[in-house]
Design an enzyme around this catalytic site. Structure first.
Site, PDB file in Angstrom:
ATOM      1  N   TYR A  59       0.819  -1.221   0.000  1.00  0.00           N
ATOM      2  CA  TYR A  59       0.000   0.000   0.000  1.00  0.00           C
ATOM      3  C   TYR A  59       0.852   1.271   0.000  1.00  0.00           C
ATOM      4  CZ  TYR A  59      -4.157  -2.819   1.100  1.00  0.00           C
ATOM      5  OH  TYR A  59      -5.184  -3.722   1.069  1.00  0.00           O
ATOM      6  N   LYS A  69       2.749 -15.593   2.617  1.00  0.00           N
ATOM      7  CA  LYS A  69       2.590 -16.269   1.319  1.00  0.00           C
ATOM      8  C   LYS A  69       3.990 -16.654   0.857  1.00  0.00           C
ATOM      9  CE  LYS A  69       0.024 -17.332  -2.350  1.00  0.00           C
ATOM     10  NZ  LYS A  69      -0.978 -18.399  -2.351  1.00  0.00           N
ATOM     11  N   ASP A  93      -3.983 -17.856   1.705  1.00  0.00           N
ATOM     12  CA  ASP A  93      -5.165 -18.449   1.062  1.00  0.00           C
ATOM     13  C   ASP A  93      -5.804 -19.476   1.995  1.00  0.00           C
ATOM     14  OD1 ASP A  93      -2.723 -19.628   0.652  1.00  0.00           O
ATOM     15  OD2 ASP A  93      -3.163 -20.430  -1.322  1.00  0.00           O
ATOM     16  N   ASP A 124      -5.830  -6.340   5.804  1.00  0.00           N
ATOM     17  CA  ASP A 124      -6.992  -5.569   5.358  1.00  0.00           C
ATOM     18  C   ASP A 124      -8.127  -6.533   5.015  1.00  0.00           C
ATOM     19  OD1 ASP A 124      -8.650  -3.662   4.321  1.00  0.00           O
ATOM     20  OD2 ASP A 124      -7.394  -3.130   2.608  1.00  0.00           O
ATOM     21  N   ASP A 127     -11.474  -7.827   7.671  1.00  0.00           N
ATOM     22  CA  ASP A 127     -12.871  -7.625   7.259  1.00  0.00           C
ATOM     23  C   ASP A 127     -13.617  -8.954   7.223  1.00  0.00           C
ATOM     24  OD1 ASP A 127     -12.813  -4.934   7.096  1.00  0.00           O
ATOM     25  OD2 ASP A 127     -13.364  -4.799   4.978  1.00  0.00           O
TER      26      ASP A 127
END
Ligand code: NAD
Length: 358
Positions: free
Chosen positions: A135, A189, A221, A245, A249
């Site tokens: 980001y 990952k 994942d 992020d 959520d």
């Protein structure tokens, strides 16, 4: 304890009022000072993050925020939007660690879209790094490059973490796990991304300093799948900005009740900004219909993480559990057979439960 209070817009002032009543009932020594942030600040002084608010936020030991934004300000130029105030204060305070609990109280198990037997009693804390990763990494942008002899537009972002950035968020997560069930799952990952290989290496390097915490690793994942398959296996999850992020959520939606979820964002000294996860809910603003519990639970997080007042934090959390057990519900969590109450009445019920030590 100096607390900067920013009620903000929409339901912000209503939910903050109830949270302050709860805080004031605890017999603690603190000072609060209110300031403007977001749309209300644009209306009053033409700036979503006024200088006076900056000064107050910097001088305070903790910041308690309601919510900002609303359709009234949506058409303004970007630099005047309420969200600018929110991003501005997060940046000014150097808040690199975002802590989001996802708790599903047994009484609210039907609010989740998952089967009650999968989620009832869920209690996860997601620790998300907030100031690094793809980001913010450079270079970034949309540019034209020559590909196969032709000019083509390409989009570029850079995933980058230094070991210092990983270590400081790792420490926050290990410390948080110590205050809970002592299980920490680091999400990465490593099968594809070198940045996250460094992430895993640094987490492993930190582990010997926390022998009482069990550290495990999971690919992102798989973590996304496990959160809907068997979410109660997790205690604390730590991950980078982008994965965090998405996963935070996902985890909060497991609870099905956005009006119940608090959050904390911390700097390196433990100073923090505390706010509910939801927005300013303009559709119900001013109607005494908002659920104040996420904001009241944010006060509990403030007492725990910025002021180390574990006992007072636990008292607030128990009082919230007790009003849910009594069957009191604001509209967002109402089910037939329970008692619907407004914002102020819910605040009263929490105060009563606190006073009675329930
Ligand atoms: P929202 O969270 O404000 O509302 C989504 C839905 O949930 C609405 O139906 C609302 O009534 C309900 N809801 C939210 N909080 C509730 C509560 N405490 N009690 C009962 N019901 C509640 O999200 P949105 O509608 O997408 O955004 C509204 C405004 O809030 C926008 O301007 C957005 O930019 C802003 N926003 C601010 C923040 C923040 O300040 N941190 C976060 C998200 C959105």
């Amino acid at each position: 304890m100096r607390i900067c209070v920013l009620p903000g817009d929409g339901i912000g002032p209503e939910i903050i009022a109830q949270a302050l009543r709860v805080l004031q009932s605890l017999d603690l020594e603190f000072e609060t000072e209110q300031a403007l942030l977001g749309g209300c600040a644009v209306d009053a002084v033409g700036d979503p993050f006024p200088e006076a608010t900056r000064k107050l936020a910097l001088a305070a030991d903790a910041v308690l925020l309601g919510a900002v934004g609303g359709p009234k300000w949506d058409a303004l130029p970007r630099e005047l939007r309420p969200e600018r105030g929110l991003l501005g204060i997060r940046k000014l305070l150097g808040l690199f660690a975002n802590l989001r609990p996802a708790v599903l109280y047994p009484e609210l198990a039907n609010a989740s879209t998952l089967k009650p037997e999968v989620v009832a009693g869920l209690d996860i804390l997601i620790v998300r790094e907030l100031t690094g990763d793809i980001y913010f990494g450079q270079p970034r942008g949309i540019e034209t490059r020559e590909i196969d002899g032709l000019p083509r537009r390409v989009g570029v972002n850079t995933m980058i973490y230094s070991e210092e950035e990983i270590r400081r968020i790792g420490k926050v997560a290990f410390e948080a796990a110590r205050k809970r069930q002592r299980k920490l799952c680091s999400v990465d990952k490593i099968n594809v991304l070198e940045t996250t290989q460094l992430w895993r290496d640094v987490m492993n390097e930190l582990a010997p300093a926390y022998p009482d915490v069990e550290l495990t690793h999971m690919l992102v994942d798989n973590a996304a799948m496990q959160l809907v398959r068997a979410p109660r296996q997790f205690d604390v999850i730590v991950t980078g900005n982008m994965f965090g992020d998405i996963l935070s959520d996902e985890a909060s939606m497991l609870t099905g009740s956005i009006g119940m979820l608090p959050s904390a964002s911390l700097d390196e000294t433990g100073k923090g900004l505390y706010e509910p996860c939801h927005g300013s809910a303009p559709d119900i603003a001013g109607k005494d219909a908002a659920n104040p519990l996420a904001t009241i639970l944010s006060v509990a997080m403030m007492l725990r993480y910025s002021f180390a007042l574990e006992d007072a934090a636990g008292r607030i959390e128990n009082a919230v559990k007790s009003v849910l057990k009594r069957g009191l519900r604001t509209g967002d969590i109402y089910e037939p057979g329970t008692t619907k109450v407004g914002t102020a009445e819910m605040g009263n019920a929490v105060l009563e439960a606190l006073q009675e030590g329930r």
